[in-house]
Design a protein around this motif. Structure first.
Motif, PDB file in Angstrom:
ATOM      1  N   LEU A 211       0.694  -1.145  -0.085  1.00  0.00           N
ATOM      2  CA  LEU A 211       0.073   0.203  -0.157  1.00  0.00           C
ATOM      3  C   LEU A 211       0.608   1.459   0.040  1.00  0.00           C
ATOM      4  O   LEU A 211       1.528   1.164   0.849  1.00  0.00           O
ATOM      5  CB  LEU A 211      -0.690  -0.430   1.229  1.00  0.00           C
ATOM      6  CG  LEU A 211      -1.802   1.064   1.847  1.00  0.00           C
ATOM      7  CD1 LEU A 211      -3.296   1.128   0.228  1.00  0.00           C
ATOM      8  CD2 LEU A 211      -2.584   1.183   2.892  1.00  0.00           C
ATOM      9  N   THR A 212       0.763   2.224  -0.689  1.00  0.00           N
ATOM     10  CA  THR A 212       1.429   3.657  -0.932  1.00  0.00           C
ATOM     11  C   THR A 212      -0.034   4.055  -1.383  1.00  0.00           C
ATOM     12  O   THR A 212      -0.207   4.451  -2.445  1.00  0.00           O
ATOM     13  CB  THR A 212       2.333   3.143  -2.554  1.00  0.00           C
ATOM     14  OG1 THR A 212       2.184   1.895  -2.635  1.00  0.00           O
ATOM     15  CG2 THR A 212       3.327   3.741  -2.020  1.00  0.00           C
ATOM     16  N   PRO A 213      -0.425   4.905  -0.556  1.00  0.00           N
ATOM     17  CA  PRO A 213      -0.699   6.071  -0.065  1.00  0.00           C
ATOM     18  C   PRO A 213      -0.416   7.494  -1.206  1.00  0.00           C
ATOM     19  O   PRO A 213       0.666   7.858  -1.168  1.00  0.00           O
ATOM     20  CB  PRO A 213      -1.330   6.274   1.274  1.00  0.00           C
ATOM     21  CG  PRO A 213      -0.937   5.938   1.545  1.00  0.00           C
ATOM     22  CD  PRO A 213       0.651   4.623   1.552  1.00  0.00           C
ATOM     23  N   SER A 214      -1.413   7.301  -2.058  1.00  0.00           N
ATOM     24  CA  SER A 214      -1.217   9.027  -2.287  1.00  0.00           C
ATOM     25  C   SER A 214      -1.068  10.179  -1.616  1.00  0.00           C
ATOM     26  O   SER A 214      -1.777  10.526  -0.819  1.00  0.00           O
ATOM     27  CB  SER A 214      -2.594   9.320  -3.811  1.00  0.00           C
ATOM     28  OG  SER A 214      -3.327  10.293  -2.655  1.00  0.00           O
ATOM     29  N   ALA A 215      -0.453  11.705  -2.167  1.00  0.00           N
ATOM     30  CA  ALA A 215       0.098  12.656  -1.598  1.00  0.00           C
ATOM     31  C   ALA A 215      -1.645  13.444  -1.173  1.00  0.00           C
ATOM     32  O   ALA A 215      -1.472  14.066   0.125  1.00  0.00           O
ATOM     33  CB  ALA A 215       0.546  13.664  -2.649  1.00  0.00           C
ATOM     34  N   LYS A 216      -2.385  13.082  -1.646  1.00  0.00           N
ATOM     35  CA  LYS A 216      -3.689  13.500  -1.098  1.00  0.00           C
ATOM     36  C   LYS A 216      -3.617  12.762   0.245  1.00  0.00           C
ATOM     37  O   LYS A 216      -5.142  13.846   1.336  1.00  0.00           O
ATOM     38  CB  LYS A 216      -4.940  13.319  -2.268  1.00  0.00           C
ATOM     39  CG  LYS A 216      -6.265  13.976  -1.815  1.00  0.00           C
ATOM     40  CD  LYS A 216      -7.193  14.270  -2.593  1.00  0.00           C
ATOM     41  CE  LYS A 216      -8.885  14.177  -1.956  1.00  0.00           C
ATOM     42  NZ  LYS A 216      -9.462  13.932  -3.133  1.00  0.00           N
ATOM     43  N   ASP A 217      -4.298  11.619   0.295  1.00  0.00           N
ATOM     44  CA  ASP A 217      -4.148  10.038   1.471  1.00  0.00           C
ATOM     45  C   ASP A 217      -3.095  10.564   2.291  1.00  0.00           C
ATOM     46  O   ASP A 217      -3.892  10.953   4.017  1.00  0.00           O
ATOM     47  CB  ASP A 217      -4.392   8.859   1.246  1.00  0.00           C
ATOM     48  CG  ASP A 217      -5.342   8.630   0.030  1.00  0.00           C
ATOM     49  OD1 ASP A 217      -6.418   9.399  -0.046  1.00  0.00           O
ATOM     50  OD2 ASP A 217      -5.026   7.596  -1.088  1.00  0.00           O
ATOM     51  N   ARG A 218      -2.447  10.998   2.562  1.00  0.00           N
ATOM     52  CA  ARG A 218      -0.651  11.498   3.286  1.00  0.00           C
ATOM     53  C   ARG A 218      -1.785  12.855   3.387  1.00  0.00           C
ATOM     54  O   ARG A 218      -0.769  12.194   5.044  1.00  0.00           O
ATOM     55  CB  ARG A 218       0.373  11.450   2.462  1.00  0.00           C
ATOM     56  CG  ARG A 218       1.016   9.855   2.418  1.00  0.00           C
ATOM     57  CD  ARG A 218       2.759   9.738   1.631  1.00  0.00           C
ATOM     58  NE  ARG A 218       2.566  10.692   0.948  1.00  0.00           N
ATOM     59  CZ  ARG A 218       2.989  11.097  -0.292  1.00  0.00           C
ATOM     60  NH1 ARG A 218       2.678  10.139  -1.389  1.00  0.00           N
ATOM     61  NH2 ARG A 218       3.384  11.921  -1.132  1.00  0.00           N
TER      62      ARG A 218
ATOM     63  N   THR B  28      -4.800  14.156   4.093  1.00  0.00           N
ATOM     64  CA  THR B  28      -5.710  14.014   5.397  1.00  0.00           C
ATOM     65  C   THR B  28      -5.333  12.876   5.938  1.00  0.00           C
ATOM     66  O   THR B  28      -5.754  13.379   6.795  1.00  0.00           O
ATOM     67  CB  THR B  28      -7.081  12.816   4.137  1.00  0.00           C
ATOM     68  OG1 THR B  28      -6.756  13.698   3.009  1.00  0.00           O
ATOM     69  CG2 THR B  28      -8.250  12.572   5.122  1.00  0.00           C
ATOM     70  N   LEU B  29      -4.128  11.840   6.207  1.00  0.00           N
ATOM     71  CA  LEU B  29      -4.204  10.916   7.397  1.00  0.00           C
ATOM     72  C   LEU B  29      -2.959  11.958   7.914  1.00  0.00           C
ATOM     73  O   LEU B  29      -3.105  12.745   9.549  1.00  0.00           O
ATOM     74  CB  LEU B  29      -3.198  10.206   6.762  1.00  0.00           C
ATOM     75  CG  LEU B  29      -2.500   8.956   8.177  1.00  0.00           C
ATOM     76  CD1 LEU B  29      -3.828   8.581   9.046  1.00  0.00           C
ATOM     77  CD2 LEU B  29      -1.915   7.864   7.421  1.00  0.00           C
ATOM     78  N   ALA B  30      -2.258  12.612   8.025  1.00  0.00           N
ATOM     79  CA  ALA B  30      -0.876  13.929   9.014  1.00  0.00           C
ATOM     80  C   ALA B  30      -2.002  15.170   9.403  1.00  0.00           C
ATOM     81  O   ALA B  30      -1.647  15.040  10.816  1.00  0.00           O
ATOM     82  CB  ALA B  30      -0.303  15.250   7.425  1.00  0.00           C
ATOM     83  N   LYS B  31      -3.012  15.425   8.890  1.00  0.00           N
ATOM     84  CA  LYS B  31      -3.964  16.576   9.272  1.00  0.00           C
ATOM     85  C   LYS B  31      -5.092  16.031  10.569  1.00  0.00           C
ATOM     86  O   LYS B  31      -5.034  16.261  11.588  1.00  0.00           O
ATOM     87  CB  LYS B  31      -5.013  16.852   8.491  1.00  0.00           C
ATOM     88  CG  LYS B  31      -5.953  17.827   8.698  1.00  0.00           C
ATOM     89  CD  LYS B  31      -7.159  18.370   7.975  1.00  0.00           C
ATOM     90  CE  LYS B  31      -7.666  19.326   8.175  1.00  0.00           C
ATOM     91  NZ  LYS B  31      -9.390  20.170   7.880  1.00  0.00           N
ATOM     92  N   ASP B  32      -5.306  14.293   9.821  1.00  0.00           N
ATOM     93  CA  ASP B  32      -6.248  12.755  11.221  1.00  0.00           C
ATOM     94  C   ASP B  32      -5.305  13.247  12.683  1.00  0.00           C
ATOM     95  O   ASP B  32      -5.466  12.701  13.472  1.00  0.00           O
ATOM     96  CB  ASP B  32      -6.501  12.227  10.491  1.00  0.00           C
ATOM     97  CG  ASP B  32      -7.838  12.226   9.815  1.00  0.00           C
ATOM     98  OD1 ASP B  32      -8.202  13.427   9.725  1.00  0.00           O
ATOM     99  OD2 ASP B  32      -7.698  11.033   8.898  1.00  0.00           O
TER     100      ASP B  32
END
Length: 181
Positions: A25-32, A34-38
């Protein structure tokens, strides 16, 4: 966690019984982002979660993997960015016979990798949880030091850290006595 066509969920009922189900699993920049914000951190520059899920016996499964990435958090002292490399092993054991501890004073099992078998294993959820656990609790920039806070009421002598260590004077006296013989 990604815009790329990656399979990040596995239905347990369809997992192979005789060979491991490998994943990456390699998350996209957008997903990373979002996760950083979470996770309330500045950024996740890179993140990869890879490993395998394999049958263990007739009904149980085991997930073994590795979470690697680079995160940025603010320093707890100066708020300067602190970059941390993450490289954490991940293990989950899904047991058909798992019974969660109950009651107010239930003892937790020694093996914290045990879980009941879910219908679906979601790699995004596991990666997010493991990343949260791997983050430094108190990131510090190189050379960042906490200064001594000194507070006092008007017209009063402030208490310093040394004043709050009552045995420091005794240790100094002991050292002096030992030195003098």
């Amino acid at each position: 966690m990604t815009d790329e066509p990656q399979n990040h969920t596995f239905r347990v009922a369809t997992l192979p019984a005789r060979k491991p189900q490998r994943f990456r699993l390699t998350p996209s920049a957008k997903d990373r982002a979002t996760l950083a914000k979470d996770l309330d951190i500045t950024a996740i520059a890179a993140l990869t979660f890879e490993g395998e899920i394999r049958a263990e016996g007739r009904e149980d499964y085991r997930l073994d993997g590795r979470l690697k990435g680079t995160v940025e958090q603010p320093c707890v002292v100066t708020l300067a960015p602190v970059v941390t490399k993450i490289d954490a092993p991940v293990r989950r054991r899904y047991l058909a016979s798992y019974v969660a501890p109950t009651g107010e004073e239930a003892e937790m099992p020694e093996d914290d990798t045990l879980e009941p078998i879910p219908e679906v294993i979601d790699l995004r959820d596991i990666a997010a949880e493991e990343l949260a656990l791997a983050l430094p609790d108190w990131p510090r920039a190189p050379g960042a030091e906490l200064g001594e806070a000194v507070f006092a009421a008007p017209d009063a002598a402030p208490l310093r850290d040394a004043d709050l260590r009552p045995f420091a004077g005794l240790q100094a006296l002991k050292d002096k006595l030992e030195k003098d013989g």
